[in-house]
Design an enzyme around this catalytic site. Structure first.
Site, mmCIF file in Angstrom:
data_model
loop_
_atom_site.group_PDB
_atom_site.id
_atom_site.type_symbol
_atom_site.label_atom_id
_atom_site.label_comp_id
_atom_site.label_asym_id
_atom_site.label_seq_id
_atom_site.Cartn_x
_atom_site.Cartn_y
_atom_site.Cartn_z
ATOM 1 N N ASP A 288 -10.041 -26.829 -27.738
ATOM 2 C CA ASP A 288 -11.398 -26.290 -27.726
ATOM 3 C C ASP A 288 -11.622 -25.313 -26.582
ATOM 4 O O ASP A 288 -11.510 -25.668 -25.403
ATOM 5 C CB ASP A 288 -12.413 -27.427 -27.646
ATOM 6 C CG ASP A 288 -12.409 -28.262 -28.920
ATOM 7 O OD1 ASP A 288 -12.055 -27.712 -29.976
ATOM 8 O OD2 ASP A 288 -12.753 -29.454 -28.851
ATOM 9 N N ASP B 181 -4.533 -27.475 -24.704
ATOM 10 C CA ASP B 181 -5.862 -27.888 -25.141
ATOM 11 C C ASP B 181 -6.261 -27.036 -26.347
ATOM 12 O O ASP B 181 -5.724 -25.942 -26.548
ATOM 13 C CB ASP B 181 -6.848 -27.685 -23.988
ATOM 14 C CG ASP B 181 -8.273 -27.981 -24.378
ATOM 15 O OD1 ASP B 181 -8.534 -29.088 -24.879
ATOM 16 O OD2 ASP B 181 -9.127 -27.091 -24.196
#
Length: 228
Positions: free
Chosen positions: A10, A8
């Site tokens: 963010d 991922d």
């Protein structure tokens, strides 16, 4: 040891929260909100609900285009939500903040011969600009962005698109690393993948979502990924 690591972006590698606070605070100030701390809290509550709907399969654009209308409306201010959404996107385009230690983490994994893949929910142009501007794009073999795929984590279709790009990828040789239980970890569970919940702030897991591993540092994640 795993061969593929889906990461991922963010708040796992890039400091999205810092950019969000700066962008939303700017918009609040421009519209005369003096208590920007309260205004930010109002926005974040509404935004969390919006993303929960998106992750459950609701259409992305209509929801994103109304989040500022709802947030400012709750503060008694009428705004054009679509215009503010564009302004906010423009500010996020220049959010190049890398979390401390993230680049060293990626460097170590790359030297360990792991294939690193971005798997992120978000807007394509924003995520691409942030990756390039932050200087970490070169660590990744491929990028998978939800807007581009037409589906968001935790939908299995998001992960199916990644599997389709790598003929030798299996559930046994692949792992998902992310900070968000409802999208990253639930997505891994839905696709029968092992997962690492990156939880540096020691948030309480109040969800019925169990990661394979939980870590609070990149060093701990490195140990798992390079010695598994």
């Amino acid at each position: 040891m795993k061969k593929y690591v889906i990461l991922d972006l963010d708040d796992t590698l890039l400091d999205f929260t810092r950019g969000e606070i700066e962008g939303v605070t700017t918009l609040l100030t421009e519209h005369g909100v003096t208590d920007t701390v309260h205004g930010l809290q109002v926005y974040q509550t509404i935004n969390t609900a919006v993303w929960q709907q998106i992750e459950q399969g609701a259409p992305r654009e209509p929801l994103l285009n109304t989040r500022f209308t709802k947030a400012f409306g709750a503060l008694g201010i009428s705004v054009d939500g679509v215009t503010l959404e564009r302004r906010y996107h423009a500010m996020l385009d220049h959010n190049f903040y890398v979390l401390p230690g993230a680049q060293d983490f990626l460097d170590t994994l790359q030297k360990g011969q792991l294939t690193l893949i971005v798997g992120t929910n978000g807007t394509k142009t924003i995520q691409l600009n942030r990756l390039e501007g932050s200087g970490i794009a070169g660590y990744f073999d491929r990028l998978f962005i939800s807007q581009d795929l037409g589906v968001d984590k935790p939908d299995p279709a998001f992960f199916n698109a990644i599997f389709a790009a790598y003929p030798d990828m299996t559930t046994a040789n692949t792992i998902m690393v992310g900070d968000h239980l409802a999208s990253d970890i639930q997505g891994a569970l839905n696709s029968h993948l092992d997962s690492i919940w990156y939880n540096p702030h020691h948030d309480t897991n109040s969800e019925d979502i169990q990661p394979t591993y939980e870590v609070d540092s990149y060093a701990a994640a490195e140990h798992l990924l390079l010695n598994d």
